[in-house]
Each structure stands twice: as structure tokens, then as C-alpha cells.
Design an enzyme around this catalytic site. Structure first.
Site, mmCIF file in Angstrom:
data_model
loop_
_atom_site.group_PDB
_atom_site.id
_atom_site.type_symbol
_atom_site.label_atom_id
_atom_site.label_comp_id
_atom_site.label_asym_id
_atom_site.label_seq_id
_atom_site.Cartn_x
_atom_site.Cartn_y
_atom_site.Cartn_z
ATOM 1 N N ARG A 38 23.449 -4.027 35.919
ATOM 2 C CA ARG A 38 23.587 -5.472 36.084
ATOM 3 C C ARG A 38 22.873 -6.239 34.976
ATOM 4 O O ARG A 38 22.916 -7.469 34.972
ATOM 5 C CB ARG A 38 22.965 -5.865 37.417
ATOM 6 C CG ARG A 38 23.960 -6.285 38.496
ATOM 7 C CD ARG A 38 23.132 -6.612 39.715
ATOM 8 N NE ARG A 38 23.748 -7.415 40.707
ATOM 9 C CZ ARG A 38 24.298 -6.935 41.821
ATOM 10 N NH1 ARG A 38 24.407 -5.653 42.003
ATOM 11 N NH2 ARG A 38 24.734 -7.766 42.740
ATOM 12 N N ARG A 90 31.961 -14.803 54.544
ATOM 13 C CA ARG A 90 31.760 -13.385 54.854
ATOM 14 C C ARG A 90 30.816 -13.222 56.049
ATOM 15 O O ARG A 90 29.810 -13.915 56.165
ATOM 16 C CB ARG A 90 31.158 -12.699 53.615
ATOM 17 C CG ARG A 90 30.940 -11.226 53.797
ATOM 18 C CD ARG A 90 30.972 -10.510 52.487
ATOM 19 N NE ARG A 90 29.705 -10.595 51.763
ATOM 20 C CZ ARG A 90 29.468 -9.926 50.641
ATOM 21 N NH1 ARG A 90 30.407 -9.159 50.099
ATOM 22 N NH2 ARG A 90 28.311 -10.043 50.029
ATOM 23 N N ARG A 141 24.717 -12.643 55.851
ATOM 24 C CA ARG A 141 23.638 -12.040 55.069
ATOM 25 C C ARG A 141 22.787 -13.143 54.460
ATOM 26 O O ARG A 141 23.322 -14.165 54.042
ATOM 27 C CB ARG A 141 24.250 -11.208 53.925
ATOM 28 C CG ARG A 141 24.375 -9.738 54.229
ATOM 29 C CD ARG A 141 25.252 -9.021 53.231
ATOM 30 N NE ARG A 141 24.858 -9.214 51.820
ATOM 31 C CZ ARG A 141 25.463 -8.621 50.801
ATOM 32 N NH1 ARG A 141 26.470 -7.784 51.019
ATOM 33 N NH2 ARG A 141 25.078 -8.824 49.568
HETATM 34 P P1 AMP Z 1 25.101 -6.625 45.997
HETATM 35 O O1 AMP Z 1 25.362 -6.168 47.373
HETATM 36 O O2 AMP Z 1 25.601 -5.692 44.936
HETATM 37 O O3 AMP Z 1 25.535 -8.044 45.746
HETATM 38 O O4 AMP Z 1 23.502 -6.611 45.804
HETATM 39 C C1 AMP Z 1 22.654 -7.384 46.643
HETATM 40 C C2 AMP Z 1 21.328 -7.649 45.952
HETATM 41 O O5 AMP Z 1 20.656 -6.412 45.649
HETATM 42 C C3 AMP Z 1 21.412 -8.361 44.613
HETATM 43 O O6 AMP Z 1 21.546 -9.761 44.755
HETATM 44 C C4 AMP Z 1 20.092 -7.955 43.971
HETATM 45 O O7 AMP Z 1 19.003 -8.669 44.526
HETATM 46 C C5 AMP Z 1 19.953 -6.499 44.417
HETATM 47 N N1 AMP Z 1 20.582 -5.574 43.443
HETATM 48 C C6 AMP Z 1 21.679 -4.785 43.640
HETATM 49 N N2 AMP Z 1 21.958 -4.067 42.539
HETATM 50 C C7 AMP Z 1 21.029 -4.409 41.621
HETATM 51 C C8 AMP Z 1 20.787 -4.021 40.269
HETATM 52 N N3 AMP Z 1 21.569 -3.130 39.631
HETATM 53 N N4 AMP Z 1 19.725 -4.576 39.623
HETATM 54 C C9 AMP Z 1 18.921 -5.460 40.233
HETATM 55 N N5 AMP Z 1 19.103 -5.884 41.490
HETATM 56 C C10 AMP Z 1 20.136 -5.365 42.192
#
Ligand code: AMP
Length: 226
Positions: A91, A130, A163
Site C-alpha cells: 500500500r 456496507r 465497521r
Molecule cells: P482494508 O480492509 O484492506 O481496507 O484494510 C483496513 C485497514 O487495515 C486499513 O485502513 C489500514 O489501517 C490497515 N491496513 C491494511 N493493509 C495495510 C497495509 N498494507 N499497510 C498499512 N496498513 C494496512
């Protein structure tokens, strides 16, 4: 069959999770979604979860060094020898560099990066509606995929919640974070000739079909190059 080391890229709410799960079934490769891994760690109150929770609730990224270790361990495992599907990682540019370094160490490289293109307005519409099952993370949408009974998961009967990071102000923050920190990876992978763009606003079946066709074409090109 050559290995397939696949990265799914796209803003929050672009359908990476939906498509990742389908690819996981179709390709029989392990699927690593860092958001799911982190949410499970928060639920289980592990050290990782305690570190990550504050960042996640605020819509910020957890620090690179925290998440890089989590993924490096998985792609270096026996189950990932034929490849893997990454969702939500990398990311940031340092994460992409760390992934490249780890794969080089293993004598491998990223095979394909699928960018699921979805505009900001559509992201807000999708994430704002969602609803997520509190027990197992099953996902519904108030308009596009409503549960049979309001607020109750069709699959396991548990409560459906918003969420913390799907609250409106946090959605905006996550989108800003995506544009600032993650979008530069589009150019990063384009320069390495592994980027493939997919129109992500079509229905999930159409998006899945476009990804399938794109990967099949890539495979053919690679076979011809050998
Ligand atoms: P997601 O479900 O992929 O939207 O991830 C939810 C949250 O997890 C994000 O908003 C970040 O706070 C954290 N997160 C997930 N993947 C990463 C990553 N590769 N690097 C940093 N934070 C992450």
C-alpha cells in the site's frame, strides 16, 4: 504451470476482497488480505492487533515495518510456492520495495498487478452502505446486496455492523490516504510492465470475467516469450 505472484491494487471498496476470494477458489492459490489479517489480530487481541487498532480505526495505515513482516512470512511459506494473491498489500512504495526484495531473495518476482479502477464517488456509495457481520466478516450492502432481515447476517445469524473505518469521515480519510500513499504504486508497477487495468464499476461477475481474461492473456504472452 509457472507460478503466479499476483497483487490486487485499487482503492478501498473497489472489490478487491470479492475478486480475491473468487481468484482464491479458481486458481487455488493462497489469498492474503492484510485488512482481514489485521482485523483478526484486533479481534484476538494479539500484540499485532493492539499495535494496529488505533491506526485502523482512524483510517490511517499501520507502519510499514509492522505489516511487511506479516506478509514476508506468508509468501515464504510452503503453501505459497506456486504463487499467491495479495489484497491490500503493498500500500506504499516502501512496502512494494520490501515485497520486491523478499521475492528476489526467493528467486521470484511479482507476476501481475491487477488495478481495479473505481472512482471516489462510487467508493463512498459502496463503503457507506456496507454492513459487516460481527462474527465472521460476511459482507452485505443496504442497497446492492441487502440481508434478508435488517441488521442480521444471512449466513450465520450474527449482528451486522458498520465497521469503524466505514464511517463517513473515515471513508474520506482512507480515500485521501489511498491517493497520497498507494496510487503511486500504479506508476511503480507500470514501469515494471506488470500492471493491468480493469474497469471496476461493472457488476462483480463482469469484473471477475475481465480479470480472468486478462490473466489468461498474460499467461499466453509469457508462454510465447519462453
Ligand atoms: P482494508 O480492509 O484492506 O481496507 O484494510 C483496513 C485497514 O487495515 C486499513 O485502513 C489500514 O489501517 C490497515 N491496513 C491494511 N493493509 C495495510 C497495509 N498494507 N499497510 C498499512 N496498513 C494496512
Amino acid at each position: 504451470m509457472p507460478e503466479l505472484n499476483l497483487v490486487l491494487l485499487g482503492p478501498p471498496g473497489s472489490g478487491k476482497g470479492t475478486q480475491g476470494e473468487r481468484l482464491n477458489e479458481d486458481l487455488r492459490l493462497p489469498y492474503y488480505a492484510t485488512g482481514d489479517i489485521l482485523r483478526a489480530a484486533v479481534r484476538d487481541e494479539t500484540e499485532l492487533g493492539r499495535t494496529a487498532k488505533g491506526y485502523m480505526d482512524a483510517g490511517d495505515l499501520v507502519p510499514d515495518e509492522v505489516i511487511v513482516g506479516v506478509i514476508a512470512e506468508r509468501i515464504d511459506s510452503a503453501e505459497a510456492l506456486d504463487g499467491f494473491i495479495l489484497d491490500g498489500f503493498p500500500r506504499t512504495t516502501p512496502q512494494a520495495e520490501a515485497l520486491d526484495a523478499k521475492l528476489v531473495e526467493l528467486g521470484r518476482g511479482v507476476t501481475a498487478v491487477v488495478l481495479i479502477d473505481v472512482g471516489d464517488d462510487e467508493v463512498v456509495r459502496r463503503l457507506g452502505g456496507r454492513r459487516t457481520c460481527a462474527a465472521n466478516g460476511h459482507v452485505f450492502h443496504v442497497d446492492f446486496n441487502p440481508p434478508k432481515e435488517d441488521g442480521v447476517c444471512d449466513i450465520d445469524g450474527s449482528e451486522l455492523i458498520v465497521r469503524d473505518d466505514d464511517k463517513p469521515e473515515v471513508i474520506r480519510k482512507r480515500l485521501n490516504t489511498y491517493h497520497a500513499k498507494t496510487e503511486p504504486l500504479v506508476a511503480y508497477y507500470d514501469q515494471r510492465s506488470v500492471l493491468r487495468r480493469i474497469a471496476g464499476e461493472s457488476p462483480p461477475d463482469d469484473v471477475a470475467e475481465e480479470i480472468r481474461r486478462t490473466l489468461a492473456t498474460m499467461r499466453l504472452e509469457q508462454d510465447e516469450a519462453v
